[in-house]
Design a protein around this motif. Structure first.
Motif, PDB file in Angstrom:
ATOM      1  N   ASP A  37     -33.359   9.843 -39.556  1.00 18.32           N
ATOM      2  CA  ASP A  37     -34.301   8.826 -40.426  1.00 18.32           C
ATOM      3  C   ASP A  37     -33.972   9.109 -41.849  1.00 18.32           C
ATOM      4  OD1 ASP A  37     -37.013   7.650 -40.870  1.00 18.32           O
ATOM      5  OD2 ASP A  37     -37.507   9.574 -41.714  1.00 18.32           O
ATOM      6  N   GLY A  81     -33.496  19.768 -39.193  1.00 19.80           N
ATOM      7  CA  GLY A  81     -34.346  19.241 -37.855  1.00 19.80           C
ATOM      8  C   GLY A  81     -33.507  18.585 -37.107  1.00 19.80           C
ATOM      9  N   ASP A  97     -32.809  12.983 -34.539  1.00 18.03           N
ATOM     10  CA  ASP A  97     -33.800  11.940 -35.010  1.00 18.03           C
ATOM     11  C   ASP A  97     -34.188  11.924 -36.333  1.00 18.03           C
ATOM     12  OD1 ASP A  97     -33.210  10.693 -32.346  1.00 18.03           O
ATOM     13  OD2 ASP A  97     -35.556  11.322 -31.876  1.00 18.03           O
ATOM     14  N   PHE A  98     -34.632  13.183 -36.882  1.00 17.46           N
ATOM     15  CA  PHE A  98     -35.000  13.211 -37.944  1.00 17.46           C
ATOM     16  C   PHE A  98     -34.017  13.309 -39.182  1.00 17.46           C
ATOM     17  CE2 PHE A  98     -35.566  16.723 -41.613  1.00 17.46           C
ATOM     18  CZ  PHE A  98     -37.001  16.139 -42.159  1.00 17.46           C
ATOM     19  N   ARG A  99     -32.878  13.786 -38.868  1.00 19.13           N
ATOM     20  CA  ARG A  99     -31.613  13.306 -39.613  1.00 19.13           C
ATOM     21  C   ARG A  99     -31.374  12.050 -39.844  1.00 19.13           C
ATOM     22  NH1 ARG A  99     -27.866  17.770 -40.389  1.00 19.13           N
ATOM     23  NH2 ARG A  99     -28.905  19.690 -39.924  1.00 19.13           N
ATOM     24  N   ASP A 123     -41.296  20.003 -36.316  1.00 15.64           N
ATOM     25  CA  ASP A 123     -40.467  21.154 -35.356  1.00 15.64           C
ATOM     26  C   ASP A 123     -40.977  22.419 -35.924  1.00 15.64           C
ATOM     27  OD1 ASP A 123     -38.212  22.576 -34.703  1.00 15.64           O
ATOM     28  OD2 ASP A 123     -36.780  21.269 -35.272  1.00 15.64           O
ATOM     29  N   ASP A 147     -38.096  18.941 -40.939  1.00 11.78           N
ATOM     30  CA  ASP A 147     -38.977  18.281 -40.011  1.00 11.78           C
ATOM     31  C   ASP A 147     -40.359  18.735 -39.843  1.00 11.78           C
ATOM     32  OD1 ASP A 147     -40.133  16.714 -37.896  1.00 11.78           O
ATOM     33  OD2 ASP A 147     -38.266  16.793 -36.493  1.00 11.78           O
TER      34      ASP A 147
END
Length: 337
Positions: free
Chosen positions: A222, A215, A218-220, A111, A108
């Motif tokens: 996506d 990450g 939310d990143f995962r 991050d 990410d």
């Protein structure tokens, strides 16, 4: 052979790592290391890559690589193939230099905490491998190892045009001199660490070594959407790894919601029913035939008990003489659309 899907998109950041074939050396001498960095320069000019950190070790290398425009796969193919050809020509040898596929773990970019940990991991690799030259006094100096990006980041070596020297100190909230001191203290901790301390460090680095994405949730999520889009282009059997497995679970949960809505049931209702219940078996059939989630996931999610109940449910739904299950089968089939 099944492989983890490559995820590439504009603005992505990756931790790249690749070992030598049979874990053998990929650099015979310092001229090879210079040749690798020259090849990396060529690759960056071709692709627009930005390098946030790198470390050249005896039998492998690490890159923290940013792709302003999507181009990981073609760029890495060119980098590794071209360096292999140049190495073979220089040393009058032939054959593979690298071991299988390179590892590419998305990070990410927003991050800073994980970026700091990844930067520490890469720049402290020579410390863990006991490759630092002896320190005359005071703290060990990771920047004394000449084949990482750290000397250039600290302004103690020429800075290549593709090196983003500000990103890692900024992620740590430190100026370059303070960043150098921070890494020296981390290096001293590693050099003086007992078994218990090394286990704590290993736990901090576990996500880097074994994870498929660096990450938050939310990143995962996506990334899982991107994995699903890529997997849709080929058969599911073509892919392996944690990313595809998580993608399978995401699809299974979506289908389960559709199935529960079609049956006007809650998950709690289904879990409380017997394993021979027709509607429960209909949901098992839906998830088992439309996704690649393992039987243990179905058992845990639907309250099936032993995994043998999964195959029993599928067989029961395929019985042609059962009008109740035939009707449920038609409902579940519509959920797949």
């Amino acid at each position: 052979m099944p492989r983890s899907p490559r995820i590439e998109y504009a603005g992505a950041v990756y931790h790249i790592m690749c070992r030598g074939d049979r874990r053998e050396s990929i650099f015979a001498d310092d001229n090879d290391r210079r040749m690798f960095l020259a090849t990396l320069t060529d690759a960056c000019e071709r692709t627009g890559w930005r390098i946030l950190a790198y470390a050249l070790m005896p039998n492998h290398y690490h890159l923290v690589l940013a792709t302003p425009r999507a181009g990981l796969i073609d760029g890495m193919r060119w980098l590794q193939t071209t360096y292999t050809v140049r190495y073979n020509v220089r040393h009058h040898v032939c054959g593979h230099l690298f071991q299988g596929r390179y590892k590419a773990i998305p990070l990410d970019p927003d991050d800073p905490g994980r970026l700091r940990i990844l930067g520490d991991y890469v720049h402290l690799n020579p410390v863990r491998a006991r490759l630092l030259p002896p320190s005359r006094a005071g703290l060990p100096r990771p920047e004394a190892y000449p084949w990482t990006s750290l000397p250039a980041i600290l302004g103690r070596a020429p800075r290549p045009p593709w090196l983003d020297a500000a990103r890692l100190p900024a992620a740590s909230g430190l100026t370059p001199p303070a960043y150098a001191q921070y890494l020296r203290k981390k290096a001293a901790e590693i050099q003086g660490a007992d078994e218990g301390a090394m286990k704590l460090l290993a736990a901090e680095w576990q996500e880097i070594r074994r994870g498929w994405a660096l990450g938050g949730e939310d990143f995962r999520q996506d990334l899982l959407k991107r994995v699903g889009e890529r997997m849709a282009l080929r058969k599911r059997e073509s892919y392996s790894g944690q990313g595809p497995c998580d993608c399978d679970v995401l699809r299974a949960r979506s289908l389960l919601e559709k199935g529960l809505a079609a049956l006007k049931l809650s998950l709690e209702d289904v879990r409380s029913r017997k394993t021979t219940d027709a509607e429960k078996q209909a949901l098992v059939w839906l998830l088992r035939t439309a996704t690649a989630v393992p039987p243990v996931w179905l058992c845990d999610t639907l309250g099936l008990g032993h995994r043998s109940n999964v195959s029993r449910a599928v067989r029961a739904m395929q019985a042609p003489a059962d009008p109740v299950r035939s009707g449920l089968w038609a409902k579940m089939l519509r959920c797949k659309d």
